[in-house]
Design a protein around this motif. Structure first.
Motif, PDB file in Angstrom:
ATOM      1  N   GLN A  30       0.938  -3.796  -1.762  1.00 30.71           N
ATOM      2  CA  GLN A  30       2.023  -2.908  -2.185  1.00 30.71           C
ATOM      3  C   GLN A  30       3.173  -2.916  -1.177  1.00 30.71           C
ATOM      4  OE1 GLN A  30      -0.397   0.639  -2.645  1.00 30.71           O
ATOM      5  NE2 GLN A  30      -0.209   0.561  -4.875  1.00 30.71           N
ATOM      6  N   CYS A  31       2.849  -2.930   0.107  1.00 30.50           N
ATOM      7  CA  CYS A  31       3.898  -3.011   1.133  1.00 30.50           C
ATOM      8  C   CYS A  31       4.649  -4.333   1.016  1.00 30.50           C
ATOM      9  CB  CYS A  31       3.294  -2.864   2.530  1.00 30.50           C
ATOM     10  SG  CYS A  31       2.713  -1.201   2.935  1.00 30.50           S
ATOM     11  N   ALA A  32       3.901  -5.411   0.816  1.00 26.15           N
ATOM     12  CA  ALA A  32       4.537  -6.728   0.670  1.00 26.15           C
ATOM     13  C   ALA A  32       5.402  -6.774  -0.577  1.00 26.15           C
ATOM     14  CB  ALA A  32       3.474  -7.819   0.624  1.00 26.15           C
ATOM     15  N   GLU A  33       4.956  -6.172  -1.650  1.00 29.26           N
ATOM     16  CA  GLU A  33       5.748  -6.158  -2.884  1.00 29.26           C
ATOM     17  C   GLU A  33       7.061  -5.413  -2.686  1.00 29.26           C
ATOM     18  OE1 GLU A  33       2.250  -6.448  -6.306  1.00 29.26           O
ATOM     19  OE2 GLU A  33       2.922  -4.486  -5.596  1.00 29.26           O
ATOM     20  N   ALA A  34       7.021  -4.311  -1.940  1.00 26.01           N
ATOM     21  CA  ALA A  34       8.244  -3.549  -1.678  1.00 26.01           C
ATOM     22  C   ALA A  34       9.237  -4.394  -0.878  1.00 26.01           C
ATOM     23  CB  ALA A  34       7.910  -2.261  -0.927  1.00 26.01           C
ATOM     24  N   ALA A  54       6.074   5.051   4.285  1.00 25.48           N
ATOM     25  CA  ALA A  54       6.890   4.731   5.461  1.00 25.48           C
ATOM     26  C   ALA A  54       7.649   3.433   5.262  1.00 25.48           C
ATOM     27  CB  ALA A  54       5.994   4.639   6.700  1.00 25.48           C
ATOM     28  N   VAL A  55       6.993   2.426   4.686  1.00 25.95           N
ATOM     29  CA  VAL A  55       7.648   1.132   4.458  1.00 25.95           C
ATOM     30  C   VAL A  55       8.746   1.277   3.405  1.00 25.95           C
ATOM     31  CG1 VAL A  55       7.307  -1.201   3.537  1.00 25.95           C
ATOM     32  CG2 VAL A  55       5.688  -0.254   5.194  1.00 25.95           C
ATOM     33  N   ARG A  56       8.458   1.970   2.318  1.00 30.12           N
ATOM     34  CA  ARG A  56       9.468   2.153   1.266  1.00 30.12           C
ATOM     35  C   ARG A  56      10.659   2.948   1.782  1.00 30.12           C
ATOM     36  NH1 ARG A  56       5.381   3.501  -3.833  1.00 30.12           N
ATOM     37  NH2 ARG A  56       5.040   1.325  -4.468  1.00 30.12           N
ATOM     38  N   THR A  99      11.919  -1.515   8.990  1.00 26.14           N
ATOM     39  CA  THR A  99      10.582  -1.826   8.474  1.00 26.14           C
ATOM     40  C   THR A  99       9.617  -2.138   9.604  1.00 26.14           C
ATOM     41  OG1 THR A  99      11.579  -2.679   6.442  1.00 26.14           O
ATOM     42  CG2 THR A  99       9.292  -3.291   6.876  1.00 26.14           C
ATOM     43  N   MET A 100      10.083  -2.917  10.573  1.00 23.27           N
ATOM     44  CA  MET A 100       9.243  -3.196  11.741  1.00 23.27           C
ATOM     45  C   MET A 100       8.873  -1.889  12.443  1.00 23.27           C
ATOM     46  SD  MET A 100       8.948  -6.549  12.063  1.00 23.27           S
ATOM     47  CE  MET A 100       9.728  -8.068  11.512  1.00 23.27           C
ATOM     48  N   ASP A 101       9.856  -1.019  12.606  1.00 17.74           N
ATOM     49  CA  ASP A 101       9.610   0.242  13.309  1.00 17.74           C
ATOM     50  C   ASP A 101       8.642   1.133  12.539  1.00 17.74           C
ATOM     51  OD1 ASP A 101      10.296   1.973  15.629  1.00 17.74           O
ATOM     52  OD2 ASP A 101      11.026   3.308  14.050  1.00 17.74           O
ATOM     53  N   ALA A 102       8.666   1.033  11.206  1.00 17.80           N
ATOM     54  CA  ALA A 102       7.729   1.829  10.403  1.00 17.80           C
ATOM     55  C   ALA A 102       6.291   1.463  10.743  1.00 17.80           C
ATOM     56  CB  ALA A 102       7.998   1.607   8.917  1.00 17.80           C
ATOM     57  N   ALA A 104       7.477 -11.999   2.382  1.00 14.81           N
ATOM     58  CA  ALA A 104       7.178 -10.579   2.586  1.00 14.81           C
ATOM     59  C   ALA A 104       5.810 -10.373   3.214  1.00 14.81           C
ATOM     60  CB  ALA A 104       7.260  -9.838   1.251  1.00 14.81           C
ATOM     61  N   VAL A 105       4.818 -11.132   2.758  1.00 15.10           N
ATOM     62  CA  VAL A 105       3.478 -11.044   3.356  1.00 15.10           C
ATOM     63  C   VAL A 105       3.542 -11.423   4.832  1.00 15.10           C
ATOM     64  CG1 VAL A 105       1.165 -12.047   3.354  1.00 15.10           C
ATOM     65  CG2 VAL A 105       2.224 -11.379   1.192  1.00 15.10           C
ATOM     66  N   GLY A 106       4.345 -12.449   5.133  1.00 17.92           N
ATOM     67  CA  GLY A 106       4.496 -12.866   6.523  1.00 17.92           C
ATOM     68  C   GLY A 106       5.128 -11.788   7.381  1.00 17.92           C
TER      69      GLY A 106
END
Length: 219
Positions: free
Chosen positions: A140-144, A83-85, A101-104, A164-166
């Motif tokens: 992985q989400c943060a890396e994307a 979903a994030v990607r 991304t927020m909506d995901a 990204a982590v934030g």
């Protein structure tokens, strides 16, 4: 068809199903039980009964409760990452990317099956195999997200990853609060508010760093 819908469609006891369909049925039943009761209170008997199968049938597919839980966790961690990607790839407009991304995260949390509780609110986080999976999908989400930030701003890998982590952390925490508080704010408006907050911060970074230094100019 979701795991829950597959469970409902395949629940009658005694129905012979192909192995994959049976596995999906059992995962759907397990999700219902784990979300409702938590890992420690759930029993394989409960899951077998919910699926409409005998316990030996359940054990043919999963040797124990932990293995069943981990299979379900793998499934839903993969769903979140996808979903994030997908959100990041949905547009080249960075403000719309933030919103998507927020909506995901909000959509993931709002899903009626409650799978997010297995990922973000598990009562089994002291189990190394569970902790590893939860940490891995968050990373992985943060890396994307980080890859997009680095490409657009020229920030270093470490700087982009910190941002990204934030962004990912804020998204899932606020989405969970929004759901648990039974807020009267519609999802699209909640996403819009959070996007405005995040965009005011991220838009302050230039599209590219100049000689390794951040410019004071915005986009």
């Amino acid at each position: 068809m979701s795991a829950i819908e597959q469970t409902e469609a395949a629940r009658p006891r005694g129905t012979r199903l192909p192995r994959r369909a049976r596995r999906n049925q059992l995962l759907g039943a397990a999700q219902e039980v784990f979300v409702a009761q938590g890992y420690h209170s759930a029993a394989m008997d409960d899951i077998a009964e919910r699926a409409g199968v005998s316990k030996p049938v359940l054990y043919q597919h999963f040797p124990g409760k932990l293995e069943l839980y981990l299979a379900l966790l793998d499934q839903h961690c993969e769903s979140l990452l996808l979903a994030v990607r997908t959100a990041l790839a949905s547009t080249t407009d960075n403000k719309l990317r933030v919103a998507a991304t927020m909506d995901a995260y909000f959509a993931y949390v709002e899903d009626e099956g409650g799978a997010f509780r297995l990922v973000f609110e598990s009562d089994l986080t002291n189990e190394p195999a569970v902790r590893e999976r939860v940490d891995r999908v968050s990373l992985q989400c943060a890396e994307a997200i980080s890859d997009v930030i680095a490409e657009d701003t020229g920030l270093s890998k470490d700087e982009s990853m910190l941002l990204a982590v934030g962004l990912g952390g804020v998204s899932q925490v606020v989405a969970r609060y929004w759901l648990s508080s039974e807020s009267a704010i519609p999802r699209d408006k909640a996403v819009g508010l959070l996007t405005s907050l995040a965009w005011r911060g991220i838009a302050g970074f230039p599209l590219h760093a100049v000689d390794g230094q951040l410019s004071a100019e915005g986009h």
